[in-house]
Design a protein around this motif. Structure first.
Motif, PDB file in Angstrom:
ATOM      1  N   CYS A 239       0.830  -1.270  -0.188  1.00 26.91           N
ATOM      2  CA  CYS A 239      -0.001   0.065  -0.034  1.00 26.91           C
ATOM      3  C   CYS A 239       0.922   1.229   0.050  1.00 26.91           C
ATOM      4  N   ASN A 240       0.878   1.968  -0.984  1.00 27.01           N
ATOM      5  CA  ASN A 240       1.333   3.455  -1.015  1.00 27.01           C
ATOM      6  C   ASN A 240       0.557   4.340  -0.660  1.00 27.01           C
ATOM      7  N   VAL A 241       0.925   5.091   0.329  1.00 29.55           N
ATOM      8  CA  VAL A 241       0.096   6.046   0.867  1.00 29.55           C
ATOM      9  C   VAL A 241       0.661   7.641   0.486  1.00 29.55           C
ATOM     10  N   GLY A 242      -0.297   8.314  -0.070  1.00 28.14           N
ATOM     11  CA  GLY A 242       0.071   9.727  -0.408  1.00 28.14           C
ATOM     12  C   GLY A 242      -0.529  10.599   0.427  1.00 28.14           C
ATOM     13  N   CYS A 243      -0.078  11.805   0.716  1.00 29.47           N
ATOM     14  CA  CYS A 243      -0.422  12.969   1.631  1.00 29.47           C
ATOM     15  C   CYS A 243      -0.041  14.410   0.980  1.00 29.47           C
ATOM     16  N   SER A 244      -0.976  15.257   0.976  1.00 32.94           N
ATOM     17  CA  SER A 244      -0.593  16.362   0.358  1.00 32.94           C
ATOM     18  C   SER A 244      -1.186  17.634   1.279  1.00 32.94           C
ATOM     19  N   TRP A 245      -0.454  18.311   1.961  1.00 26.06           N
ATOM     20  CA  TRP A 245      -0.999  19.423   3.028  1.00 26.06           C
ATOM     21  C   TRP A 245      -0.833  20.649   2.560  1.00 26.06           C
ATOM     22  N   SER A 246      -1.805  21.527   2.748  1.00 29.94           N
ATOM     23  CA  SER A 246      -1.892  22.981   2.283  1.00 29.94           C
ATOM     24  C   SER A 246      -1.743  23.633   3.677  1.00 29.94           C
ATOM     25  N   ALA A 247      -0.525  24.299   3.737  1.00 32.02           N
ATOM     26  CA  ALA A 247      -0.615  25.336   5.130  1.00 32.02           C
ATOM     27  C   ALA A 247      -1.722  26.266   5.045  1.00 32.02           C
ATOM     28  N   ASN A 248      -1.855  26.903   3.879  1.00 33.39           N
ATOM     29  CA  ASN A 248      -2.694  28.250   3.872  1.00 33.39           C
ATOM     30  C   ASN A 248      -3.936  27.890   4.387  1.00 33.39           C
ATOM     31  N   SER A 249      -4.579  26.710   3.709  1.00 27.61           N
ATOM     32  CA  SER A 249      -5.861  26.173   4.152  1.00 27.61           C
ATOM     33  C   SER A 249      -5.971  25.129   5.173  1.00 27.61           C
ATOM     34  N   GLN A 250      -5.229  24.673   5.460  1.00 31.41           N
ATOM     35  CA  GLN A 250      -5.076  23.632   6.218  1.00 31.41           C
ATOM     36  C   GLN A 250      -6.062  22.324   6.145  1.00 31.41           C
ATOM     37  N   HIS A 251      -6.100  22.117   4.634  1.00 33.18           N
ATOM     38  CA  HIS A 251      -6.713  21.044   3.893  1.00 33.18           C
ATOM     39  C   HIS A 251      -5.559  20.086   3.713  1.00 33.18           C
ATOM     40  N   THR A 252      -6.128  18.720   3.927  1.00 27.68           N
ATOM     41  CA  THR A 252      -5.124  17.743   3.647  1.00 27.68           C
ATOM     42  C   THR A 252      -5.835  16.700   2.597  1.00 27.68           C
ATOM     43  N   GLY A 253      -5.127  16.449   1.569  1.00 24.80           N
ATOM     44  CA  GLY A 253      -5.703  15.358   0.585  1.00 24.80           C
ATOM     45  C   GLY A 253      -4.727  14.066   0.852  1.00 24.80           C
ATOM     46  N   ALA A 254      -5.469  12.891   1.220  1.00 27.74           N
ATOM     47  CA  ALA A 254      -4.761  11.702   1.349  1.00 27.74           C
ATOM     48  C   ALA A 254      -5.360  10.498   0.514  1.00 27.74           C
ATOM     49  N   SER A 255      -4.510   9.579   0.344  1.00 30.99           N
ATOM     50  CA  SER A 255      -4.824   8.568  -0.718  1.00 30.99           C
ATOM     51  C   SER A 255      -3.981   7.162  -0.601  1.00 30.99           C
ATOM     52  N   TRP A 256      -4.648   6.070  -0.999  1.00 31.99           N
ATOM     53  CA  TRP A 256      -3.656   4.919  -0.836  1.00 31.99           C
ATOM     54  C   TRP A 256      -4.138   4.308  -2.238  1.00 31.99           C
ATOM     55  N   VAL A 257      -3.129   3.551  -2.567  1.00 28.23           N
ATOM     56  CA  VAL A 257      -3.197   2.375  -3.672  1.00 28.23           C
ATOM     57  C   VAL A 257      -2.720   1.337  -3.348  1.00 28.23           C
ATOM     58  N   ILE A 258      -3.265   0.057  -3.366  1.00 24.75           N
ATOM     59  CA  ILE A 258      -2.922  -1.093  -3.272  1.00 24.75           C
ATOM     60  C   ILE A 258      -2.702  -2.043  -4.139  1.00 24.75           C
ATOM     61  N   ARG A 259      -1.629  -2.790  -4.354  1.00 20.50           N
ATOM     62  CA  ARG A 259      -1.283  -3.506  -5.505  1.00 20.50           C
ATOM     63  C   ARG A 259      -0.585  -4.954  -4.783  1.00 20.50           C
ATOM     64  N   ASP A 260      -0.915  -5.780  -5.622  1.00 22.82           N
ATOM     65  CA  ASP A 260      -0.445  -7.252  -5.345  1.00 22.82           C
ATOM     66  C   ASP A 260       0.691  -7.650  -5.880  1.00 22.82           C
ATOM     67  N   PHE A 261       1.360  -8.825  -5.724  1.00 23.68           N
ATOM     68  CA  PHE A 261       2.831  -9.369  -5.903  1.00 23.68           C
ATOM     69  C   PHE A 261       3.146  -9.329  -7.423  1.00 23.68           C
ATOM     70  N   ARG A 262       2.334  -8.939  -8.227  1.00 23.68           N
ATOM     71  CA  ARG A 262       2.417  -8.954  -9.776  1.00 23.68           C
ATOM     72  C   ARG A 262       2.535  -7.357 -10.059  1.00 23.68           C
ATOM     73  N   GLY A 263       2.105  -6.313  -8.981  1.00 22.25           N
ATOM     74  CA  GLY A 263       2.166  -5.084  -9.518  1.00 22.25           C
ATOM     75  C   GLY A 263       1.017  -4.528  -9.861  1.00 22.25           C
ATOM     76  N   GLN A 264      -0.028  -5.279  -9.997  1.00 25.40           N
ATOM     77  CA  GLN A 264      -1.329  -4.780 -10.474  1.00 25.40           C
ATOM     78  C   GLN A 264      -2.051  -4.181  -9.216  1.00 25.40           C
ATOM     79  N   ALA A 265      -2.869  -3.042  -9.743  1.00 25.11           N
ATOM     80  CA  ALA A 265      -3.439  -2.395  -8.546  1.00 25.11           C
ATOM     81  C   ALA A 265      -4.747  -2.919  -8.242  1.00 25.11           C
ATOM     82  N   MET A 266      -5.236  -3.150  -7.164  1.00 23.45           N
ATOM     83  CA  MET A 266      -6.312  -3.671  -6.704  1.00 23.45           C
ATOM     84  C   MET A 266      -7.434  -2.854  -6.423  1.00 23.45           C
ATOM     85  N   GLU A 267      -7.027  -1.904  -5.598  1.00 26.05           N
ATOM     86  CA  GLU A 267      -7.971  -0.805  -5.225  1.00 26.05           C
ATOM     87  C   GLU A 267      -7.438   0.492  -4.694  1.00 26.05           C
TER      88      GLU A 267
END
Length: 261
Positions: A104-132
């Motif tokens: 699971c690769n976890v992404g995070c983008s934070w804005s200091a000005n708005s104090q908003h956060t964008g969060a994401s995750w991508v899960i991949r199997d042993f073949r490198g295929q994205a599952m969800e």
């Protein structure tokens, strides 16, 4: 004491001196400027540090206890730079997880000005295929460290619901791993750290690893779409996002067949 840490979104000024951080009218720290430059956890350290206006700024060698340069500390700094260079040269591309695990690769983008956060995750199997994959936003987040911890806690709860129990998680924040391993160093975020640790401890097998942003680019790009493009709608979907299919395929094709552990 160590020097305060710059915020990740701050512009580092190598000519910055203490007098640039003092309000000339009030003769006190310029709190706004301090908060713009340094990590939230270090702001209080700076603001509580006393200074003498009668004493001018002076240059201090930060790699010895005395503050003066000596050959021993100079060679030690050189070795540290060489070691860091070797690490950068050896940074690996995204790698497939071993069979029996998902990554699971976890992404995070934070804005200091708005104090908003964008969060994401991508899960991949042993073949490198994205599952969800998933995306969501958070509001009123006060620092980048809090943003990554909040993102980790969120995905851990998602994974319990989805019944993923053997997971390798990759983040691009060494500071976050430091906070999880040494919560006593971050008292202002103690509750957030504890919630995240409890969520991560519920897995059968779970590893959190730090990788460079390029390795983590799929998840990072999804997270940035929240803060940059205003995509605040949350969702979970099968596979990977169509606009990143080529990148996901490239990661899989460039990945070694075995995963080093």
């Amino acid at each position: 004491p160590r020097a305060p840490r710059y915020r990740q979104d701050a512009i580092v000024d190598l000519t910055l001196t203490v007098d640039h951080l003092i309000n000339p009218a009030s003769k006190r720290w310029n709190e706004t400027r301090v908060r713009q430059l340094f990590e939230e956890e270090d702001v209080s350290i700076v603001l509580n540090t006393r200074f003498n206006l009668r004493s001018g700024d002076s240059l201090v060698w930060g790699f010895s206890r005395s503050g003066f340069y000596d050959s021993k500390s100079g060679y030690k700094l050189l070795e540290s730079i060489q070691d860091a260079t070797r690490v950068l040269d050896n940074e690996r591309a995204w790698q497939k997880p071993p069979m029996g695990f998902v990554k699971c690769n976890v992404g995070c983008s934070w804005s200091a000005n708005s104090q908003h956060t964008g969060a994401s995750w991508v899960i991949r199997d042993f073949r490198g295929q994205a599952m969800e994959h998933s995306r969501r936003s958070f509001t009123w987040v006060s620092s980048n460290l809090e943003a990554v911890l909040t993102s980790l806690c969120w995905l851990a709860k998602d994974f319990h619901t989805l019944h993923w129990n053997r997971v390798i998680m990759e983040i691009s924040s060494a500071h976050t791993l430091e906070a999880l391993n040494n919560p006593q160093w971050f008292p202002s975020l103690s509750n957030t750290i504890e919630r995240t640790r409890q969520a991560l401890n519920c897995f059968q097998n779970c590893y959190v690893e730090v990788v460079n942003v390029t390795t983590n680019r799929v998840a990072e790009l999804i997270a940035v779409s929240v803060t940059k493009d205003g995509r605040f709608q949350s969702y979970i979907a099968r596979g990977g996002p169509s606009w990143l299919n080529d990148t996901i395929l490239e990661d899989a094709s460039n990945s070694p067949s075995t995963y080093p552990r």
